[in-house]
Design an enzyme around this catalytic site. Structure first.
Site, mmCIF file in Angstrom:
data_model
loop_
_atom_site.group_PDB
_atom_site.id
_atom_site.type_symbol
_atom_site.label_atom_id
_atom_site.label_comp_id
_atom_site.label_asym_id
_atom_site.label_seq_id
_atom_site.Cartn_x
_atom_site.Cartn_y
_atom_site.Cartn_z
ATOM 1 N N HIS A 159 0.808 -1.219 0.000
ATOM 2 C CA HIS A 159 0.000 0.000 0.000
ATOM 3 C C HIS A 159 0.842 1.270 0.000
ATOM 4 O O HIS A 159 0.323 2.351 -0.279
ATOM 5 C CB HIS A 159 -0.927 0.004 1.213
ATOM 6 C CG HIS A 159 -2.000 -1.034 1.148
ATOM 7 N ND1 HIS A 159 -3.288 -0.753 0.754
ATOM 8 C CD2 HIS A 159 -1.974 -2.372 1.409
ATOM 9 C CE1 HIS A 159 -4.015 -1.861 0.774
ATOM 10 N NE2 HIS A 159 -3.243 -2.855 1.186
ATOM 11 N N ASP A 353 3.797 9.465 -1.188
ATOM 12 C CA ASP A 353 2.639 8.690 -0.757
ATOM 13 C C ASP A 353 2.392 7.560 -1.731
ATOM 14 O O ASP A 353 2.585 7.726 -2.947
ATOM 15 C CB ASP A 353 1.384 9.572 -0.691
ATOM 16 C CG ASP A 353 0.796 9.662 0.707
ATOM 17 O OD1 ASP A 353 1.141 8.816 1.541
ATOM 18 O OD2 ASP A 353 -0.002 10.572 0.953
#
Length: 448
Positions: A159, A353
């Site tokens: 993730h 991110d």
């Protein structure tokens, strides 16, 4: 197809099993509906070190999902979770190798916990299960399961970002870790850059390239509904009244050095200095729940943020206006959605991110007739598919300040056009489509 077996560091808390509130539980909600599912992981509880040998798996079933959890000892929590996962892998994967705090003992504990997970999970498995392992805490779990004799198809999804080999090699034992990933039949990442970096590492250690891109999304219909229906809630009405008709800038980020919060606050100060006409004429609300508060780097970050906010509010504030409204406690999703809808602009400016779902939530929350403007870091995983946001380099305070000015002075027609161009991808790539595409890819692998 047999059961879907999900393995993650944390399993949804008991109160969230019937109605998930966020995170991985929300992302996997569609995947676990309508089929038998086993979800395995850490309970969130710590036990004394001398009780580790006798620990058992706790089983709880809600509808079609069986939750199987194990406790961690205090030493395991310190070494596996805080030490190696969040003190070494997290900064490294976010391109912050200088923040790593490496300990060979933590590395040993990390692998030992993954082995323990495999030993506890193996007896619960059936031969036709599909096993889906999640995130950096569990890189070696696939190999540990193979060593337990498990022949099921096993997939892994990361993730967070994955760094290029020039950075990854700073990790002691990086080659061994990369080779262990060969145990997975499918390895998924968020972006093309991440896939390229993983496959570069594989090529260095002689493993065939296997990383594939499965971008994650949200449930836009649900979030849009929350944004619209929540406008009548007392809390949202209270916020709107406090704005006194002024435009709202909003930021929502977990307190983490990857989110670029000191850089964002300093960019906002540049904005106030460069465009003094906005002093007293705009409201900036930053919601930053504290996380990993016991980790030294996060304590330092909080002290830095407190200092920067105090400096800006003290320098530019007035008796009837505070430049930054700064919250360090969480705000429920049912309030965040209408807060987004009320706002004129959102600052989503991480230094790095994996995807950043706040950007997608912000787009989903908007009113088509009067949408807000998304200001987005070029280094968020969402940036390549959101080119109609105002893309910025979070390290360039002037660029972020100029984007703020542009968002506040942008015409309604341009705001509408940018939102219309952003909307299709948010609705096309959802949490449900992400889960279905990964599970389908894993199911198509030939069993060995």
């Amino acid at each position: 197809m047999g059961r879907l077996v999900i393995v993650s560091n944390r399993v949804p808390a008991v109160r969230e099993r019937a109605q998930p509130a966020g995170g991985l539980a929300v992302a996997l909600r569609d995947a676990v509906q309508g089929q038998e599912c086993l979800w395995f992981g850490w309970s969130g509880q710590q036990i004394p070190d001398d009780e580790g040998e006798d620990r058992r798996v706790s089983i709880d079933t809600v509808d079609n999902v069986t939750y199987a959890t194990v406790d961690l000892t205090k030493s395991e929590y310190n070494g596996f979770y805080e030490g190696y996962s969040n003190g070494i892998l997290w900064p490294l994967c976010h391109y912050r190798a200088g923040l790593m705090s490496y300990s060979r003992q933590d590395r040993h504990t990390y692998h030992a916990v993954n082995t323990m997970f495999a030993q506890k999970l193996a007896p619960l498995l059936k031969s036709d299960d599909l096993i889906w392992v999640h995130d950096y805490h569990l890189f070696p779990l696939g190999l540990a399961l193979r060593e337990q004799g498990i022949k099921c198809r096993i997939g892994f999804f990361l993730h967070i970002p994955f760094p290029p080999w020039s950075l990854m090699r700073a990790l002691p034992g990086a080659e061994k870790l990369m080779r262990s990933l060969r145990a997975y039949d499918v390895m998924g990442v968020q972006t093309e850059d991440d896939a390229r970096n993983v496959n570069e590492g594989f090529s260095v250690v002689g493993v065939p390239a296997q990383a594939r891109v499965f971008p994650i999304g949200i449930d836009p219909e649900s979030f849009q509904q929350q944004a619209s229906s929540g406008l009548d809630s007392p809390e949202v009405q209270k916020l709107e009244k406090s704005l006194r008709g002024l435009p709202l800038i909003i930021g929502v980020d977990r307190m983490d050095y990857s989110k670029g919060l000191p850089e964002r606050f300093r960019a906002y100060e540049v904005f106030l200095r460069k465009y003094p006409e906005y002093r007293g004429k705009v409201i900036y609300l930053q919601i930053t729940p504290v996380s990993r508060g016991s980790v030294p780097e996060y304590k330092v970050l909080r002290e830095e943020l407190d200092g920067v906010v105090g400096h800006i509010n003290g320098t530019y504030g007035d008796f009837d206006w505070v430049p930054i409204r700064y919250l360090t406690h969480p705000v429920p999703r049912e309030l965040l959605a209408p807060f987004f809808r009320l706002s004129h602009a959102a600052l989503v400016t991480p230094l790095r991110d994996g995807m950043n779902l706040v950007a997608k939530e912000y787009v989903a929350a908007q009113d088509a007739k009067d949408p807000g403007v998304l200001i987005l870091s070029r280094f968020a995983g969402a940036a390549p598919e959101m080119e109609d946001a105002l893309l910025v380099n979070p390290h360039d305070a002037d660029e972020v300040a100029d984007a703020l000015h542009k968002s506040l002075s942008m015409s309604l027609s341009e705001r509408q056009l940018r939102w219309k161009r952003l909307k299709p991808d948010v609705w096309r790539v959802t949490a449900g489509s992400w889960a279905r595409s990964f599970i389908t890819a894993l199911a198509e692998v030939r069993s060995e």
